[in-house]
Design a protein around this motif. Sequence first.
Motif, PDB file in Angstrom:
ATOM      1  N   VAL A   9       5.924 -18.937  17.119  1.00 41.47           N
ATOM      2  CA  VAL A   9       5.568 -18.543  15.452  1.00 41.47           C
ATOM      3  C   VAL A   9       6.104 -18.698  14.512  1.00 41.47           C
ATOM      4  CG1 VAL A   9       3.150 -17.893  14.878  1.00 41.47           C
ATOM      5  CG2 VAL A   9       3.038 -18.374  16.805  1.00 41.47           C
ATOM      6  N   GLN A  10       6.640 -17.083  14.920  1.00 42.22           N
ATOM      7  CA  GLN A  10       8.039 -16.259  13.776  1.00 42.22           C
ATOM      8  C   GLN A  10       8.922 -17.606  13.532  1.00 42.22           C
ATOM      9  OE1 GLN A  10       8.678 -12.767  16.917  1.00 42.22           O
ATOM     10  NE2 GLN A  10       8.507 -11.647  14.454  1.00 42.22           N
ATOM     11  N   CYS A  11       9.160 -18.602  13.591  1.00 39.97           N
ATOM     12  CA  CYS A  11      10.048 -19.432  13.747  1.00 39.97           C
ATOM     13  C   CYS A  11      10.532 -20.397  12.997  1.00 39.97           C
ATOM     14  CB  CYS A  11      10.612 -20.566  14.453  1.00 39.97           C
ATOM     15  SG  CYS A  11      11.766 -19.846  16.379  1.00 39.97           S
ATOM     16  N   GLY A  69       9.066  -8.846  11.767  1.00 38.88           N
ATOM     17  CA  GLY A  69      10.306  -9.601  12.619  1.00 38.88           C
ATOM     18  C   GLY A  69      10.408 -11.145  12.441  1.00 38.88           C
ATOM     19  N   ALA A  70       9.144 -12.015  12.054  1.00 33.46           N
ATOM     20  CA  ALA A  70      10.624 -13.013  11.508  1.00 33.46           C
ATOM     21  C   ALA A  70      11.531 -12.361  10.280  1.00 33.46           C
ATOM     22  CB  ALA A  70       9.579 -14.132  10.515  1.00 33.46           C
ATOM     23  N   VAL A  71      12.089 -11.395   9.600  1.00 32.18           N
ATOM     24  CA  VAL A  71      13.277 -11.984   8.603  1.00 32.18           C
ATOM     25  C   VAL A  71      14.244 -10.607   9.045  1.00 32.18           C
ATOM     26  CG1 VAL A  71      11.113 -12.364   6.588  1.00 32.18           C
ATOM     27  CG2 VAL A  71      11.547 -10.344   7.064  1.00 32.18           C
ATOM     28  N   SER A  72      13.569 -10.144  10.139  1.00 28.97           N
ATOM     29  CA  SER A  72      14.473  -8.873  10.786  1.00 28.97           C
ATOM     30  C   SER A  72      15.749  -9.124  11.410  1.00 28.97           C
ATOM     31  CB  SER A  72      13.682  -7.504  10.947  1.00 28.97           C
ATOM     32  OG  SER A  72      13.083  -7.377  10.440  1.00 28.97           O
ATOM     33  N   GLY A  73      16.346 -10.439  11.254  1.00 25.99           N
ATOM     34  CA  GLY A  73      17.527 -11.170  11.586  1.00 25.99           C
ATOM     35  C   GLY A  73      18.601 -10.035  10.817  1.00 25.99           C
ATOM     36  N   ALA A  74      20.073  -9.749  12.018  1.00 31.09           N
ATOM     37  CA  ALA A  74      20.475  -9.241  11.972  1.00 31.09           C
ATOM     38  C   ALA A  74      21.507  -9.919  10.392  1.00 31.09           C
ATOM     39  CB  ALA A  74      21.952  -9.254  12.666  1.00 31.09           C
ATOM     40  N   LYS A  75      21.600 -11.225  10.693  1.00 30.31           N
ATOM     41  CA  LYS A  75      21.895 -11.823   9.063  1.00 30.31           C
ATOM     42  C   LYS A  75      21.683 -12.370   7.654  1.00 30.31           C
ATOM     43  CE  LYS A  75      26.394 -13.379  11.640  1.00 30.31           C
ATOM     44  NZ  LYS A  75      26.830 -14.405  12.373  1.00 30.31           N
ATOM     45  N   PHE A  76      20.005 -12.157   7.849  1.00 27.64           N
ATOM     46  CA  PHE A  76      18.944 -12.489   7.183  1.00 27.64           C
ATOM     47  C   PHE A  76      19.015 -12.254   5.963  1.00 27.64           C
ATOM     48  CE2 PHE A  76      15.254 -12.331   4.837  1.00 27.64           C
ATOM     49  CZ  PHE A  76      14.660 -13.239   4.866  1.00 27.64           C
ATOM     50  N   ALA A  77      19.439 -11.203   5.236  1.00 27.13           N
ATOM     51  CA  ALA A  77      19.920 -10.369   4.278  1.00 27.13           C
ATOM     52  C   ALA A  77      21.127 -11.192   3.967  1.00 27.13           C
ATOM     53  CB  ALA A  77      19.191  -8.936   3.715  1.00 27.13           C
ATOM     54  N   GLU A  78      21.965 -11.504   4.529  1.00 24.91           N
ATOM     55  CA  GLU A  78      23.497 -11.883   4.235  1.00 24.91           C
ATOM     56  C   GLU A  78      23.223 -13.037   4.080  1.00 24.91           C
ATOM     57  OE1 GLU A  78      26.923 -12.928   6.700  1.00 24.91           O
ATOM     58  OE2 GLU A  78      26.230 -11.087   7.199  1.00 24.91           O
ATOM     59  N   LEU A  79      21.995 -14.148   4.275  1.00 25.42           N
ATOM     60  CA  LEU A  79      22.363 -15.234   3.936  1.00 25.42           C
ATOM     61  C   LEU A  79      20.927 -16.085   2.990  1.00 25.42           C
ATOM     62  CD1 LEU A  79      22.361 -16.471   7.902  1.00 25.42           C
ATOM     63  CD2 LEU A  79      23.782 -16.846   6.432  1.00 25.42           C
TER      64      LEU A  79
END
Length: 212
Positions: A50-52, A183-193
């Motif tokens: 769902v978060q995908c 949770g969907a936008v908290s990945g390690a590289k989310f902000a960077e990408l």
Amino acid sequence: MRIALINENSQAAKNELVYTTLKKVADEKGFVVDNYGMYGADDPNSLTYVQCGILTAILINSGAADYVVTGCGTGTGAMLACNSFPNVLCGHIVDPSDAYMFAQINDGNSIALPFAKGFGWGAELNLQYIFEKLFDGESGQGYPRERVVPEQRNKKILDEVKKVTHTDMLTILKNIDQDLLKGAVSGAKFAELFFPNCKDEAIAEYIKGILA
């Protein structure tokens, strides 16, 4: 073209294989691949299918990605989640002919792959051939070619229907469960990408608030 890859928790261990295979095809075509994870089975930022779908919608609607490759065990859940959102047209892709016909007939902007069901010996070859056919020339050209006019007409009709049946992305972001969104936008590289490539200031500002 900027392509985003997203893996959910049950198949996170396959992220490196999928990324490497996708990047090989993308590099040959001059495309960029952004890997949004999950980056492995032990990645602390766990994504459900769902978060995908949420992340796919954010990337497509903000312009941070032109195309999204995602999936789950069967690919069906991820496909349904993606298609729950405006401006996302996601196909369930199992083999290279699916990929080619989805691109040429439906002219979508995301795919959901089965990363468990049928994912056995030679899986990386099937992935490679899927990506080659998915990005084989300009999409939306029809298959067979003599069907191009009605197929393009039907695609435009579907786009207009989705405008009526879906609200805008910013409204969705404000009304969806905020913990699920975070949770969907908290990945390690989310902000960077994401932020350097996002073309929608309102969406970017809202996501910054969620992450603050």
